[in-house]
Design a protein around this motif. Sequence first.
Motif, PDB file in Angstrom:
ATOM      1  N   ALA A 142       0.946  -1.287   0.110  1.00  0.00           N
ATOM      2  CA  ALA A 142       0.071  -0.011  -0.057  1.00  0.00           C
ATOM      3  C   ALA A 142       0.782   1.288  -0.142  1.00  0.00           C
ATOM      4  N   LEU A 143       1.863   1.312   0.664  1.00  0.00           N
ATOM      5  CA  LEU A 143       2.948   2.595   0.835  1.00  0.00           C
ATOM      6  C   LEU A 143       3.463   2.616  -0.477  1.00  0.00           C
ATOM      7  N   VAL A 144       4.161   1.356  -1.320  1.00  0.00           N
ATOM      8  CA  VAL A 144       4.636   1.426  -2.630  1.00  0.00           C
ATOM      9  C   VAL A 144       3.546   2.125  -3.413  1.00  0.00           C
ATOM     10  N   THR A 145       2.355   1.733  -3.497  1.00  0.00           N
ATOM     11  CA  THR A 145       1.436   2.185  -4.170  1.00  0.00           C
ATOM     12  C   THR A 145       1.030   3.437  -4.272  1.00  0.00           C
ATOM     13  N   LEU A 146       0.881   3.956  -2.907  1.00  0.00           N
ATOM     14  CA  LEU A 146       0.603   5.381  -2.599  1.00  0.00           C
ATOM     15  C   LEU A 146       1.750   6.257  -3.000  1.00  0.00           C
ATOM     16  N   VAL A 147       3.067   6.105  -2.903  1.00  0.00           N
ATOM     17  CA  VAL A 147       4.016   6.834  -3.538  1.00  0.00           C
ATOM     18  C   VAL A 147       3.909   6.876  -5.191  1.00  0.00           C
ATOM     19  N   ALA A 148       3.720   5.581  -5.617  1.00  0.00           N
ATOM     20  CA  ALA A 148       3.649   5.688  -7.005  1.00  0.00           C
ATOM     21  C   ALA A 148       2.556   6.176  -7.865  1.00  0.00           C
ATOM     22  N   ALA A 149       1.486   6.388  -6.986  1.00  0.00           N
ATOM     23  CA  ALA A 149       0.236   7.334  -7.594  1.00  0.00           C
ATOM     24  C   ALA A 149       0.475   8.629  -7.585  1.00  0.00           C
ATOM     25  N   GLY A 150       1.550   9.391  -6.833  1.00  0.00           N
ATOM     26  CA  GLY A 150       1.484  10.671  -7.217  1.00  0.00           C
ATOM     27  C   GLY A 150       2.580  10.951  -8.276  1.00  0.00           C
ATOM     28  N   GLN A 151       3.132  10.050  -8.632  1.00  0.00           N
ATOM     29  CA  GLN A 151       4.171  10.272  -9.841  1.00  0.00           C
ATOM     30  C   GLN A 151       3.432  10.080 -11.053  1.00  0.00           C
ATOM     31  N   SER A 152       4.127  10.658 -12.437  1.00  0.00           N
ATOM     32  CA  SER A 152       3.578  10.502 -13.775  1.00  0.00           C
ATOM     33  C   SER A 152       3.812   8.964 -14.015  1.00  0.00           C
ATOM     34  N   ARG A 153       2.864   8.587 -14.653  1.00  0.00           N
ATOM     35  CA  ARG A 153       2.682   7.173 -15.081  1.00  0.00           C
ATOM     36  C   ARG A 153       2.986   6.922 -16.510  1.00  0.00           C
ATOM     37  N   VAL A 154       2.440   7.860 -17.294  1.00  0.00           N
ATOM     38  CA  VAL A 154       2.854   7.761 -18.645  1.00  0.00           C
ATOM     39  C   VAL A 154       3.432   8.974 -19.535  1.00  0.00           C
ATOM     40  N   THR A 155       4.509   8.737 -20.424  1.00  0.00           N
ATOM     41  CA  THR A 155       5.180   9.719 -21.309  1.00  0.00           C
ATOM     42  C   THR A 155       4.515   9.786 -22.473  1.00  0.00           C
ATOM     43  N   LEU A 156       4.319  11.031 -23.069  1.00  0.00           N
ATOM     44  CA  LEU A 156       4.091  10.946 -24.393  1.00  0.00           C
ATOM     45  C   LEU A 156       5.113  11.866 -25.202  1.00  0.00           C
ATOM     46  N   GLY A 157       5.633  11.171 -26.267  1.00  0.00           N
ATOM     47  CA  GLY A 157       6.913  11.733 -26.833  1.00  0.00           C
ATOM     48  C   GLY A 157       6.559  12.127 -28.239  1.00  0.00           C
ATOM     49  N   LEU A 158       6.537  13.381 -28.389  1.00  0.00           N
ATOM     50  CA  LEU A 158       6.401  13.963 -29.516  1.00  0.00           C
ATOM     51  C   LEU A 158       7.757  14.246 -30.180  1.00  0.00           C
ATOM     52  N   VAL A 159       7.753  14.864 -31.581  1.00  0.00           N
ATOM     53  CA  VAL A 159       9.027  15.075 -32.095  1.00  0.00           C
ATOM     54  C   VAL A 159       9.747  16.250 -31.364  1.00  0.00           C
ATOM     55  N   GLY A 160      10.739  15.790 -30.923  1.00  0.00           N
ATOM     56  CA  GLY A 160      11.494  16.910 -30.152  1.00  0.00           C
ATOM     57  C   GLY A 160      11.000  17.359 -28.654  1.00  0.00           C
ATOM     58  N   GLU A 161      10.048  16.723 -28.377  1.00  0.00           N
ATOM     59  CA  GLU A 161       9.555  17.093 -26.702  1.00  0.00           C
ATOM     60  C   GLU A 161       8.982  15.946 -26.181  1.00  0.00           C
ATOM     61  N   GLN A 162       8.781  16.024 -24.998  1.00  0.00           N
ATOM     62  CA  GLN A 162       8.120  15.102 -24.125  1.00  0.00           C
ATOM     63  C   GLN A 162       7.083  15.713 -23.123  1.00  0.00           C
ATOM     64  N   ILE A 163       5.892  15.045 -22.904  1.00  0.00           N
ATOM     65  CA  ILE A 163       4.905  15.431 -22.167  1.00  0.00           C
ATOM     66  C   ILE A 163       4.829  14.321 -21.084  1.00  0.00           C
ATOM     67  N   SER A 164       5.072  14.631 -19.894  1.00  0.00           N
ATOM     68  CA  SER A 164       4.633  13.518 -19.025  1.00  0.00           C
ATOM     69  C   SER A 164       3.316  14.039 -18.028  1.00  0.00           C
ATOM     70  N   GLY A 165       2.823  12.860 -17.459  1.00  0.00           N
ATOM     71  CA  GLY A 165       1.386  13.323 -16.455  1.00  0.00           C
ATOM     72  C   GLY A 165       0.780  11.807 -16.304  1.00  0.00           C
ATOM     73  N   GLY A 166      -0.363  11.993 -16.110  1.00  0.00           N
ATOM     74  CA  GLY A 166      -1.272  11.145 -15.773  1.00  0.00           C
ATOM     75  C   GLY A 166      -1.078  10.280 -14.401  1.00  0.00           C
ATOM     76  N   ARG A 167      -1.177  11.278 -13.304  1.00  0.00           N
ATOM     77  CA  ARG A 167      -1.154  10.826 -11.967  1.00  0.00           C
ATOM     78  C   ARG A 167      -2.199   9.985 -11.971  1.00  0.00           C
TER      79      ARG A 167
END
Length: 179
Positions: free
Chosen positions: A23-48
């Motif tokens: 539960a603690l590992v899941t709780l910590v990981a839930a606040g982090q970005s889980r997906v990365t969207l890679g565009l040409v030349g840049e990246q957007i991360s998000g999806g908490r």
Amino acid sequence: MTEPAPRSRREMVFALVVLVLGALVTLVAAGQSRVTLGLVGEQISGGRTPAGRALALVALAGAGAVILARSWLRVTLGLLLLACAAGGAAAFLSRDAGAVGGFAFTPASSVIALRRSTWAWTGAGGCLMIGLAAAAVVLRGRHWPGSRRGFDPPSPRPGPAARPRDPWVALDSGEDPTV
């Protein structure tokens, strides 16, 4: 036959430690970005993962409830924790592109790559730990010892002191009827 009691207590402690750590590992990981969207030349991360955070908190509360519950209620709690683990893993491993960066869109081009981050896999691993501990609760929880009832106040013994006394009679005899 004094051996099963210490063994079952060790099983319970081990399962609860795995449950709390997951539960603690899941709780910590839930606040982090889980997906990365890679565009040409840049990246957007998000999806908490707010659903992962909520399910991790339910798992933490469930660990406390498993300690206090007995037999069939403990098995029911184990089934609820299994459902939490499955829901949390599904939330962490979903490929919801709309959650990336707060924008609602679907990548239609092959130029855009949607990748799960390490935190998504970490959160899913925490959910796996919760699921394993919940399976132990379902399978072995009936044999675990219950909580001690030593903290309950002793029940009054029937006798002359336990009988209710008429307050007016107590006042007439000079006693305090409120005690």
